[in-house]
Design a protein around this motif. Sequence first.
Motif, PDB file in Angstrom:
ATOM      1  N   SER A  81     -62.105  42.441  53.338  1.00 39.92           N
ATOM      2  CA  SER A  81     -61.719  41.031  53.400  1.00 39.92           C
ATOM      3  C   SER A  81     -62.730  40.160  52.589  1.00 39.92           C
ATOM      4  O   SER A  81     -62.791  38.844  52.887  1.00 39.92           O
ATOM      5  N   ALA A 104     -47.495  53.853  57.078  1.00 40.51           N
ATOM      6  CA  ALA A 104     -46.743  52.646  57.383  1.00 40.51           C
ATOM      7  C   ALA A 104     -45.689  52.297  56.113  1.00 40.51           C
ATOM      8  O   ALA A 104     -44.596  51.763  56.461  1.00 40.51           O
ATOM      9  N   PRO A 123     -45.172  43.518  61.577  1.00 41.78           N
ATOM     10  CA  PRO A 123     -46.369  43.529  62.087  1.00 41.78           C
ATOM     11  C   PRO A 123     -47.091  44.818  61.658  1.00 41.78           C
ATOM     12  O   PRO A 123     -48.357  44.802  61.550  1.00 41.78           O
ATOM     13  N   ILE A 124     -46.457  45.927  61.638  1.00 44.27           N
ATOM     14  CA  ILE A 124     -47.154  47.224  61.242  1.00 44.27           C
ATOM     15  C   ILE A 124     -47.590  47.222  59.814  1.00 44.27           C
ATOM     16  O   ILE A 124     -48.503  47.905  59.778  1.00 44.27           O
ATOM     17  N   ILE A 144     -48.226  44.420  58.269  1.00 45.54           N
ATOM     18  CA  ILE A 144     -49.278  43.448  57.941  1.00 45.54           C
ATOM     19  C   ILE A 144     -50.448  44.209  58.556  1.00 45.54           C
ATOM     20  O   ILE A 144     -51.464  44.162  57.688  1.00 45.54           O
ATOM     21  N   SER A 145     -50.438  44.870  59.652  1.00 46.12           N
ATOM     22  CA  SER A 145     -51.748  45.288  60.042  1.00 46.12           C
ATOM     23  C   SER A 145     -52.238  46.674  59.074  1.00 46.12           C
ATOM     24  O   SER A 145     -53.662  46.886  59.290  1.00 46.12           O
ATOM     25  N   ALA A 146     -51.224  47.398  58.641  1.00 46.18           N
ATOM     26  CA  ALA A 146     -51.682  48.347  57.405  1.00 46.18           C
ATOM     27  C   ALA A 146     -52.357  47.683  56.292  1.00 46.18           C
ATOM     28  O   ALA A 146     -52.964  48.538  55.466  1.00 46.18           O
ATOM     29  N   GLY A 147     -52.439  46.333  56.209  1.00 43.98           N
ATOM     30  CA  GLY A 147     -52.973  45.457  55.028  1.00 43.98           C
ATOM     31  C   GLY A 147     -52.268  45.250  53.791  1.00 43.98           C
ATOM     32  O   GLY A 147     -52.698  44.661  52.821  1.00 43.98           O
TER      33      GLY A 147
END
Length: 529
Positions: free
Chosen positions: A303, A336, A367-368, A370-373
Amino acid sequence: MLQLVWTVKFLTRPPGTGSILMSAEPHVAVLSGQYLDSHCSSCCGPASSHRLKRCTRCQAIWYCDAACQNRDWFMHKFECTAIQNWASTAPSSELAIPSEAVRCLGRIAWTQRKKGLGSAWSREINAMQSHRPSLSPSVTETHTHLAHSLVRYLGLTSSAGLTEFGVTSAGDLVDMISRASHYFISLLFITNTFTLTSPALTPLGITVSPPFALINHSCDPNAVIVFPRANRSPSKHEPLMQLVALREIRANEEILTAYIDTTLPRMKRQQSLQETYSFDCRCGLCSGQLDLDPRESMWCPKSCGGICPLPTEENNFTRCAQCKSVVSSTEAVLDALRVGQEGLDKANLVQLRDPAKAIQLTSNLIPILISAGLTPSCHPLLALTRLHQSLLISSFQSDMTQDILDETIRMIAKSTAGLSSNLRVGHPVRGVALAELGKALAVDEPAPKANTTAVTFPPSGPQRLKSAYETLVQARNELFIGFGKQNDGGQVGQEIRESIVSLEKEIGVWSQGVRNVIQDIPKPDRNKA
């Protein structure tokens, strides 16, 4: 791909950003079946305050008025009978009107016969490139099916009757079709054909224009082809195609437009170009001049604010371009990506017949990813976000809730951010996306949030109005480029200008109200202090 090169040779100075380089009415323009009863088949404009008038014979084609109908009669008198005959033998009502590809080819054939095979119009059509030698077996099979449909539509009993249209062999017929074909919604249309769009870029049908077909492709184009529908263009000259410069073009520099969706990653762009146009793109974007393509990127695992290239099946090692942190969960990212692409394909297939199912798919998949980056500009997250946004907008109802409105605004904002990373400033797709975001922010809130110091998006109350105003101003600046400065940004740009003026008044009224309240507050009596 052998095509003529369009260059700009000016004695004074090269055309600047937003300049109109070429303007012409297409040789043929045909609406898709779903828009035949909502748009005029002559000028391709939508039904406005007046109702469209339907052809009383074929009952399928509609016009703005008698003037538009009379202008189109030159061609519709042949088309009208053909549509009636086609409908009489159609196996179902859903197939009572032939596809836009068949109707487009029919109009080309009738015009060539009427104007003469040696006319300038016919020579321009026949000069367009045919890709018959490089067609794959599956594409040839599709062309053959289209050829049979065309023979039936023209009312001929066999291909021998095509002689009067200048078609003397099966090869000539395939040439005629391949000159006019590209993939659009999984159907083979025409290689030198352009998608007819509304001023807001909604696909409405197809057009054929030999002068525009001479322009070569780049995934990072310096110009775009649009249908601005500016007020100063009379309906008798519509639909009007225009070539607009996205940046200043140097003297003798080749003018290039994009044949495909350039928000796609390199592999998908190359696949689409090869399947449809039979060539590999070697533009700067495809030859690897970008160290890190936002279309194939993910956020830094630490991040830090930097991004990393996506891992691939061949090379799953990747690290942040800024802090050099290594991505450890590459298998999860690859999973993903696979799930996202499969879901996107399914959602695209069902979006028309089952919008609720498509919304469910996009809601679950976003969301999947997004959560994978994945970054907002990365495929397939950007494509899913844009699809989800369009589905939400189309499902708007009068009893819209605050939650639905806010979710829609967030989706538009995410897709706009992704597009802004992938497309040049002033690209009409960017401009329209910003316009949609600004208009959504300007919608009256069903249930405004209570005053809070927390920073949230979208904001509420006066802050939302301010955000809407700033977004619409930015949209207008970009539309001014993408749809041409001389057009005042086209129809969309002119509408946004009106929205900006309306918001300025609303913000002014609100500001004056605050000042009045402040003035009405009793001032403390300093003598009593």
